[in-house]
Design an enzyme around this catalytic site. Structure first.
Site, PDB file in Angstrom:
ATOM      1  N   SER A   1      20.825  40.052  55.311  1.00 40.00           N
ATOM      2  CA  SER A   1      20.854  41.024  53.646  1.00 40.00           C
ATOM      3  C   SER A   1      20.180  40.883  53.089  1.00 40.00           C
ATOM      4  O   SER A   1      20.425  41.165  51.620  1.00 40.00           O
ATOM      5  CB  SER A   1      21.414  39.174  53.476  1.00 40.00           C
ATOM      6  OG  SER A   1      20.235  37.939  53.072  1.00 40.00           O
TER       7      SER A   1
ATOM      8  N   THR B   1      58.504  49.283  22.999  1.00 40.53           N
ATOM      9  CA  THR B   1      58.707  48.805  24.119  1.00 40.53           C
ATOM     10  C   THR B   1      59.080  49.701  25.566  1.00 40.53           C
ATOM     11  O   THR B   1      60.183  50.313  24.782  1.00 40.53           O
ATOM     12  CB  THR B   1      59.923  47.143  24.061  1.00 40.53           C
ATOM     13  OG1 THR B   1      60.845  47.430  23.226  1.00 40.53           O
ATOM     14  CG2 THR B   1      58.857  47.010  22.380  1.00 40.53           C
ATOM     15  N   HIS B   2      58.829  49.218  26.527  1.00 42.32           N
ATOM     16  CA  HIS B   2      59.790  50.355  27.602  1.00 42.32           C
ATOM     17  C   HIS B   2      59.423  52.197  27.554  1.00 42.32           C
ATOM     18  O   HIS B   2      59.638  52.617  27.994  1.00 42.32           O
ATOM     19  CB  HIS B   2      61.187  50.666  27.521  1.00 42.32           C
ATOM     20  CG  HIS B   2      61.883  49.164  27.748  1.00 42.32           C
ATOM     21  ND1 HIS B   2      61.908  48.077  28.459  1.00 42.32           N
ATOM     22  CD2 HIS B   2      61.828  48.019  26.657  1.00 42.32           C
ATOM     23  CE1 HIS B   2      62.866  46.831  28.657  1.00 42.32           C
ATOM     24  NE2 HIS B   2      62.458  47.346  27.382  1.00 42.32           N
TER      25      HIS B   2
ATOM     26  N   SER C   1      37.342  70.657  33.081  1.00 43.82           N
ATOM     27  CA  SER C   1      37.605  71.352  34.349  1.00 43.82           C
ATOM     28  C   SER C   1      36.832  72.152  35.083  1.00 43.82           C
ATOM     29  O   SER C   1      36.772  73.062  34.148  1.00 43.82           O
ATOM     30  CB  SER C   1      39.570  71.760  34.336  1.00 43.82           C
ATOM     31  OG  SER C   1      40.556  71.998  36.051  1.00 43.82           O
TER      32      SER C   1
ATOM     33  N   LYS D   1      40.886  72.120  29.544  1.00 49.44           N
ATOM     34  CA  LYS D   1      41.017  71.003  29.593  1.00 49.44           C
ATOM     35  C   LYS D   1      39.663  70.435  29.551  1.00 49.44           C
ATOM     36  O   LYS D   1      38.767  70.951  29.115  1.00 49.44           O
ATOM     37  CB  LYS D   1      41.209  70.850  30.999  1.00 49.44           C
ATOM     38  CG  LYS D   1      41.998  71.074  32.043  1.00 49.44           C
ATOM     39  CD  LYS D   1      43.926  70.634  31.691  1.00 49.44           C
ATOM     40  CE  LYS D   1      43.712  68.808  31.872  1.00 49.44           C
ATOM     41  NZ  LYS D   1      43.736  68.573  33.492  1.00 49.44           N
TER      42      LYS D   1
ATOM     43  N   GLU E   1      40.036  56.989  32.256  1.00 49.72           N
ATOM     44  CA  GLU E   1      40.834  57.243  33.307  1.00 49.72           C
ATOM     45  C   GLU E   1      39.735  56.446  35.175  1.00 49.72           C
ATOM     46  O   GLU E   1      40.284  55.625  35.222  1.00 49.72           O
ATOM     47  CB  GLU E   1      40.745  58.476  34.741  1.00 49.72           C
ATOM     48  CG  GLU E   1      41.277  59.009  33.666  1.00 49.72           C
ATOM     49  CD  GLU E   1      41.346  60.608  33.820  1.00 49.72           C
ATOM     50  OE1 GLU E   1      42.378  60.600  34.617  1.00 49.72           O
ATOM     51  OE2 GLU E   1      40.968  61.265  33.334  1.00 49.72           O
TER      52      GLU E   1
ATOM     53  N   TYR F   1      27.740  24.765  54.908  1.00 46.36           N
ATOM     54  CA  TYR F   1      27.644  25.378  54.424  1.00 46.36           C
ATOM     55  C   TYR F   1      27.880  26.878  56.704  1.00 46.36           C
ATOM     56  O   TYR F   1      28.000  25.981  57.462  1.00 46.36           O
ATOM     57  CB  TYR F   1      25.519  26.171  54.244  1.00 46.36           C
ATOM     58  CG  TYR F   1      26.161  27.584  55.144  1.00 46.36           C
ATOM     59  CD1 TYR F   1      25.633  28.928  53.230  1.00 46.36           C
ATOM     60  CD2 TYR F   1      25.533  28.419  55.954  1.00 46.36           C
ATOM     61  CE1 TYR F   1      25.183  29.954  53.587  1.00 46.36           C
ATOM     62  CE2 TYR F   1      24.950  29.816  56.131  1.00 46.36           C
ATOM     63  CZ  TYR F   1      25.303  30.390  54.248  1.00 46.36           C
ATOM     64  OH  TYR F   1      24.427  31.595  54.605  1.00 46.36           O
TER      65      TYR F   1
ATOM     66  N   LYS G   1      27.860  37.965  48.374  1.00 44.65           N
ATOM     67  CA  LYS G   1      26.717  38.446  47.247  1.00 44.65           C
ATOM     68  C   LYS G   1      27.621  40.307  46.868  1.00 44.65           C
ATOM     69  O   LYS G   1      27.817  40.491  45.475  1.00 44.65           O
ATOM     70  CB  LYS G   1      25.963  38.794  47.780  1.00 44.65           C
ATOM     71  CG  LYS G   1      24.554  37.577  47.322  1.00 44.65           C
ATOM     72  CD  LYS G   1      23.879  37.467  48.237  1.00 44.65           C
ATOM     73  CE  LYS G   1      23.200  35.480  48.772  1.00 44.65           C
ATOM     74  NZ  LYS G   1      25.109  35.148  49.939  1.00 44.65           N
TER      75      LYS G   1
HETATM   76  N1  ARG Z   1      21.730  35.395  53.427  1.00 47.71           N
HETATM   77  C1  ARG Z   1      22.093  33.889  53.317  1.00 47.71           C
HETATM   78  C2  ARG Z   1      23.456  34.151  51.950  1.00 47.71           C
HETATM   79  O1  ARG Z   1      22.759  34.542  51.900  1.00 47.71           O
HETATM   80  C3  ARG Z   1      20.855  32.480  53.058  1.00 47.71           C
HETATM   81  C4  ARG Z   1      21.529  31.401  53.599  1.00 47.71           C
HETATM   82  C5  ARG Z   1      21.177  31.105  54.984  1.00 47.71           C
HETATM   83  N2  ARG Z   1      20.969  30.133  55.400  1.00 47.71           N
HETATM   84  C6  ARG Z   1      21.306  29.864  57.056  1.00 47.71           C
HETATM   85  N3  ARG Z   1      20.914  28.666  57.114  1.00 47.71           N
HETATM   86  N4  ARG Z   1      21.091  31.079  57.742  1.00 47.71           N
HETATM   87  O2  ARG Z   1      24.531  33.181  52.626  1.00 47.71           O
END
Ligand code: ARG
Length: 460
Positions: free
Chosen positions: A22, A156-157, A278, A284, A291, A318, A326
């Site tokens: 990651s 309105t509308h 444009s 334009k 937008e 976990y 993320k």
């Molecule tokens: N890169 C992992 C995440 O974003 C970190 C946590 C990893 N934990 C594990 N037990 N492998 O969640």
């Protein structure tokens, strides 16, 4: 080098590494990871695991690493080939101070660590979002004040309904963004809770003072259950939900601006600095900034849904699925911040075409039909009867090819004998606005108060 090699005999498949690692996106957590690690080192001293001197050496090495990280940038860190940001920090630390670096992870897991890092990062981002929202709100108040006199049709509308002040329109968005700000503040409350000390899932095995640790992290207190703490991503979801609603509000503002700068409306002109041309049609001038603000909402809402699907049905505690929290968070908050930061240059340079606004606001005078009905109510006519008479007069005016406000008195009296010469005073844009003299209404006196109140709110 992986942090977990001991149990393994075989090497990782490169494809698995590519899939699993990651660092390419979590490198941006480096500052939070180092900050959290420093707090952890202090907590380990209080727990009797490290000496004060060891903590000082760790802190110095982590500070140096923070500098190195700032120099490298997220892309430079990602190039190292480490698994994730936690591995990068730890392996760098060990490379710089040796065995002492290996003590830092005592009693900590990447599970409570990543939850802590992400909370630190999210708290900072929520602050940045709040500041950006505040700037936009400031620009809306300035626009309202600058263009106090300008009257536009209220719709309105998307049909002309009643005249309103352009300032009243601007302050509508001020209100929406005020609720967004409150939602960001609320999300911030629940983000500022410390999961550190939860360990992998069961709680750390060392006597960590979690209250003191939470304080060092700048959080309000420690989480109450380790299983929940390592897998709770409510704060990310709440942030994405608040981002989504804020983005939806911005799409409405953008849409109004896009309509208003079209030739069909012609109420405003956008500055060259925030529009584009444009490649084919030389005439334009496209409102791209607005937008894109409208267009970005798709990915922002998508991020919220994506996280919801990641969390759905996830067994405690976990799971690696949570690594998928993320990118949506980063993408949505980056893009919303950009949208918010684009608005001040759009709003501050907006040219308002007062005459075109006024012309549209009055139109054929039929926007004053409600005022005509209200005039009759003032003269004792029941509202439903007054509504009917005003409606008939709209038709009479249309058939005569004149504006409602231009109908000769005799023609009006033929439909409603209660109408007197003073009707002319009631059938003006100014009279229509002034009559809406109720809290939250568009009467200039109310709008002036609303502007003053808005200014005060932004100062407070
Ligand atoms: N890169 C992992 C995440 O974003 C970190 C946590 C990893 N934990 C594990 N037990 N492998 O969640």
């Amino acid at each position: 080098m992986a942090l977990w090699g001991g149990r393994f005999e075989g090497k990782s498949d490169p494809l698995f590494r590519q899939f699993n690692d990651s660092l390419r996106f979590d490198a941006r957590l480096v500052e939070a990871d180092i900050f959290g690690s420093k707090a952890w080192a202090s907590a380990l001293v209080r727990a009797g695991v490290l000496t004060a001197q060891e903590r000082d050496r760790l802190h110095a090495a982590l500070d140096a690493l923070a500098k190195e990280a700032a120099g490298l940038g997220a892309a430079g860190i990602a190039a190292s080939g480490e698994e994730d940001v936690h591995s990068w920090v730890e392996s760098r630390l060990i490379a710089s101070i040796g065995d002492l670096g290996k003590k830092l992870h005592t009693g900590r897991s990447r599970n409570d660590q990543v939850a802590t890092d992400l909370r630190l990062w999210t708290a900072g981002t929520l602050e940045a979002l709040r500041a950006a929202v505040r700037d936009v709100r400031g620009c809306l108040v300035e626009l309202a004040d600058r263009e106090r006199e300008v009257i536009v049709p209220g719709y309105t509308h998307l049909q002309r309904g009643q005249p309103v002040l352009l300032a009243h329109w601007a302050l509508a968005y001020f209100q929406m963004l005020g609720r967004d700000d409150a939602r960001f503040a609320d999300a911030l409350e629940r983000t500022r809770v410390s999961p550190l000390g939860s360990g992998a899932l069961a709680g750390t095995a060392f006597p960590i003072d979690r209250e003191a640790l939470a304080k060092d992290l700048g959080f309000s207190g420690p989480s109450g259950n380790s299983l929940d703490a390592v897998s709770d991503r409510d704060f990310v979801f709440e942030t994405l939900a608040a981002c989504s609603l804020c983005s939806l509000h911005l799409t409405r503002l953008a849409e109004d601006l896009i309509l208003y700068c079209s030739a069909e409306f012609g109420f405003v002109t956008m500055d060259d600095a925030v529009t584009s041309g444009s490649s084919l049609m030389p005439q334009k001038k496209n409102p791209d900034a607005a937008e894109l603000i409208r267009g970005k909402s798709g990915r922002i809402l998508g991020a919220m849904v994506s996280l919801a699907m990641t969390i759905k049905g996830l067994p405690l505690a976990y799971n690696k699925d949570l690594q998928e929290d993320k990118e949506p968070l980063f993408d949505a908050s980056d893009n919303l911040l950009m949208c918010l930061r684009m608005l001040p240059p759009v709003l501050n340079t907006l040219k308002v075409n007062q005459q075109a606004c006024r012309k549209a606001a009055l139109g054929d005078g039929s926007v004053l039909a409600t005022d005509l009905a209200d005039y009759l109510v003032d003269r004792g006519v029941p509202f439903r009867t007054a509504h009917e008479a005003a409606g008939r007069l709209v038709r009479v005016a249309m058939e005569a090819g004149v504006g409602l406000h231009e109908l000769p008195l005799a023609k009006m009296q033929a439909v409603a004998p209660e109408i007197q010469a003073d009707v002319a005073k009631a059938l003006t844009l100014e009279a229509s606005l002034a009559r809406r003299n109720v809290l939250g209404g568009t009467a200039p006196a109310q709008v002036a108060q609303a502007i003053a109140k808005a200014r005060k709110e932004l100062q407070g």
